[in-house]
Design an enzyme around this catalytic site. Structure first.
Site, mmCIF file in Angstrom:
data_model
loop_
_atom_site.group_PDB
_atom_site.id
_atom_site.type_symbol
_atom_site.label_atom_id
_atom_site.label_comp_id
_atom_site.label_asym_id
_atom_site.label_seq_id
_atom_site.Cartn_x
_atom_site.Cartn_y
_atom_site.Cartn_z
ATOM 1 N N LYS A 81 0.827 -1.216 0.000
ATOM 2 C CA LYS A 81 0.000 0.000 0.000
ATOM 3 C C LYS A 81 0.856 1.259 0.000
ATOM 4 C CE LYS A 81 -4.528 -1.498 1.017
ATOM 5 N NZ LYS A 81 -5.801 -1.362 1.700
ATOM 6 N N LYS B 107 -4.464 -9.834 -8.517
ATOM 7 C CA LYS B 107 -5.791 -10.203 -8.008
ATOM 8 C C LYS B 107 -6.847 -9.162 -8.374
ATOM 9 C CE LYS B 107 -6.402 -8.306 -3.415
ATOM 10 N NZ LYS B 107 -6.885 -8.441 -2.086
ATOM 11 N N LYS C 67 -11.144 -4.167 -5.648
ATOM 12 C CA LYS C 67 -12.190 -3.124 -5.684
ATOM 13 C C LYS C 67 -11.657 -1.828 -6.267
ATOM 14 C CE LYS C 67 -13.888 -4.203 -1.090
ATOM 15 N NZ LYS C 67 -12.589 -4.303 -0.396
HETATM 16 N N1 AQP Z 1 -9.514 -11.243 -5.867
HETATM 17 C C1 AQP Z 1 -9.841 -11.859 -4.753
HETATM 18 N N2 AQP Z 1 -9.999 -13.205 -4.752
HETATM 19 C C2 AQP Z 1 -10.354 -13.845 -3.606
HETATM 20 N N3 AQP Z 1 -10.581 -13.238 -2.433
HETATM 21 C C3 AQP Z 1 -10.431 -11.908 -2.385
HETATM 22 N N4 AQP Z 1 -10.579 -11.003 -1.377
HETATM 23 C C4 AQP Z 1 -10.317 -9.762 -1.862
HETATM 24 N N5 AQP Z 1 -10.003 -9.830 -3.167
HETATM 25 C C5 AQP Z 1 -10.058 -11.152 -3.528
HETATM 26 C C6 AQP Z 1 -10.966 -11.350 -0.013
HETATM 27 O O1 AQP Z 1 -12.069 -10.521 0.360
HETATM 28 C C7 AQP Z 1 -12.009 -10.271 1.764
HETATM 29 C C8 AQP Z 1 -12.207 -8.828 2.059
HETATM 30 O O2 AQP Z 1 -11.163 -8.094 1.477
HETATM 31 P P1 AQP Z 1 -10.886 -6.594 1.910
HETATM 32 O O3 AQP Z 1 -11.948 -5.718 1.436
HETATM 33 O O4 AQP Z 1 -10.648 -6.524 3.371
HETATM 34 O O5 AQP Z 1 -9.513 -6.185 1.311
HETATM 35 P P2 AQP Z 1 -8.689 -6.542 0.082
HETATM 36 O O6 AQP Z 1 -8.206 -7.952 0.153
HETATM 37 O O7 AQP Z 1 -7.630 -5.493 0.016
HETATM 38 O O8 AQP Z 1 -9.722 -6.396 -1.122
HETATM 39 P P3 AQP Z 1 -9.607 -5.508 -2.380
HETATM 40 O O9 AQP Z 1 -10.845 -5.767 -3.148
HETATM 41 O O10 AQP Z 1 -8.323 -5.727 -3.115
HETATM 42 O O11 AQP Z 1 -9.665 -4.038 -1.778
HETATM 43 P P4 AQP Z 1 -8.788 -2.758 -2.126
HETATM 44 O O12 AQP Z 1 -8.875 -2.584 -3.610
HETATM 45 O O13 AQP Z 1 -9.439 -1.636 -1.367
HETATM 46 O O14 AQP Z 1 -7.387 -3.057 -1.618
HETATM 47 C C9 AQP Z 1 -10.679 -10.813 2.262
HETATM 48 O O15 AQP Z 1 -10.907 -12.049 2.907
HETATM 49 C C10 AQP Z 1 -9.878 -11.000 0.999
HETATM 50 O O16 AQP Z 1 -8.935 -12.057 1.083
#
Ligand code: AQP
Length: 334
Positions: free
Chosen positions: A119, A201, A204
């Site tokens: 990050k 991956k 969001k």
């Molecule tokens: N691509 C993914 N495949 C499988 N699992 C995923 N998770 C996130 N992306 C994938 C799982 O979703 C849960 C919640 O995630 P989060 O919102 O706490 O944070 P993150 O992993 O950082 O998700 P994002 O979508 O990538 O958010 P941003 O873009 O804001 O950083 C977790 O259990 C995660 O493993």
């Protein structure tokens, strides 16, 4: 009841950041499994809005996003009668416990966290202290509820290890207080990759609109995004090294239909990628349609949503405050 009594219902806890509409990755990798776990465990699920503070968002958008994330969790099938669903910042014990645990968090351990490195590379203009100390807050989230299990993906084992270490350190220094959580590795859990760049991956916050399926996307948008998904040039639906795009589409198709990779290869033998992409898009659209409809219903029922948000916070605070009071007593704070 005895700690090791098999009749004791085990506690599962997990959270999701309200940093945007949930993606198909959030759904298949996390929330869909959370729904299944409700049958067997005492489940606590929360919208991690304090964690989302580490990256700047406009305040009005942030408030709206937390509420939307709460509604989305219910729309995805989390039942507030079975599970405790709440918004993290509505329970003040999280911030307090986070601070107390940050005082037991070695600087060296925090510096090694990959999420901090990722990050801060992504937002070099805003490398704040919250980004650095978030693992202590996360440890507090888990330990406040004396969780037995935390569902973890491969990218999160480091967080769980950190939580276990800080809990063990607290118990050693101040006396037995926290249960040490274990990882819960779901039988069915997919890691969903970006449709535009299948080695990264699905996220969001990806700026490329074609990369991500959001769970509120309509059927037409979903089909269009799958149509433009990056694949390869050998036109065989098979799961193999080097075929990241097709592997990702197979993973998604398998997570929804329950079919094995071999069965999928057989189903699409002799057919082109176009047919396969349409099939994947169709099963995804069918899976997400009821969620989208339920979400729209929930948003029109403001009174119900407000009441559930308040009730979740109250129930969560009741549990969290007890652990917080115990930890404060042990630390000599009251
Ligand atoms: N691509 C993914 N495949 C499988 N699992 C995923 N998770 C996130 N992306 C994938 C799982 O979703 C849960 C919640 O995630 P989060 O919102 O706490 O944070 P993150 O992993 O950082 O998700 P994002 O979508 O990538 O958010 P941003 O873009 O804001 O950083 C977790 O259990 C995660 O493993």
């Amino acid at each position: 009841m005895n700690e090791n009594d098999p009749a004791r219902r085990r506690i599962i806890l997990s959270g999701i950041q309200p940093t945007g509409t949930f993606t198909l990755g959030n759904y298949l990798g996390a929330v869909k499994n959370w729904r299944q776990l409700q049958k067997e465990y005492d489940c606590y699920y929360f919208v991690a809005d304090l964690h989302a503070l580490t990256v700047y968002h406009e305040p009005a958008m942030r408030r709206k996003a937390s509420r939307a994330a709460f509604a989305l969790l219910l729309a995805c099938g989390l039942d507030p009668e079975k599970s405790l669903v709440f918004i993290q910042s509505h329970v003040s014990a999280h911030a307090q416990m986070g601070w107390m645990l940050s005082c037991l968090s070695p600087f060296g351990d925090l510096s090694r966290m990959t999420q901090f490195k990722d990050k801060s590379a992504k937002h070099p203009e805003d490398i704040n202290a919250g980004l650095f100390t978030y693992p202590a807050l996360m440890a507090g989230d888990i330990l406040l509820y004396q969780a037995d299990y935390v569902p973890v993906g491969a990218d999160q084992t480091q967080h769980l290890e950190f939580t276990r270490n800080v809990a063990a350190r607290f118990n050693h220094v101040y006396g037995e207080t926290f249960r040490l959580p274990e990882g819960y590795f779901p039988k069915a859990g997919a890691r969903v990759m970006s449709l535009a760049e299948p080695t990264a991956k699905m996220s969001k916050s990806d700026e490329n609109a074609k990369a991500t399926i959001f769970i509120l996307d309509d059927e037409k948008t979903i089909l269009k995004k799958f149509k433009s998904a990056v694949t390869d040039s050998d036109a065989e639906v098979a799961f193999r090294e080097g075929k990241d795009g097709i592997n990702n589409l197979m993973t998604i198709y398998s997570a929804i239909t329950g079919k094995s990779c071999d069965a999928i290869t057989a189903e699409f033998a002799g057919k082109g990628y176009g047919d396969f992409k349409t099939a994947v898009g169709t099963v995804v659209a069918d899976e997400l349609r009821p969620i989208r409809e339920r979400y729209a219903e929930l948003l029109t029922d403001k009174a119900y949503l407000d009441a559930e948000i308040a009730r979740g916070a109250e129930r969560a605070a009741h549990i969290a405050e007890k652990t917080l009071a115990k930890a404060k007593r042990k630390m000599g704070l009251c």
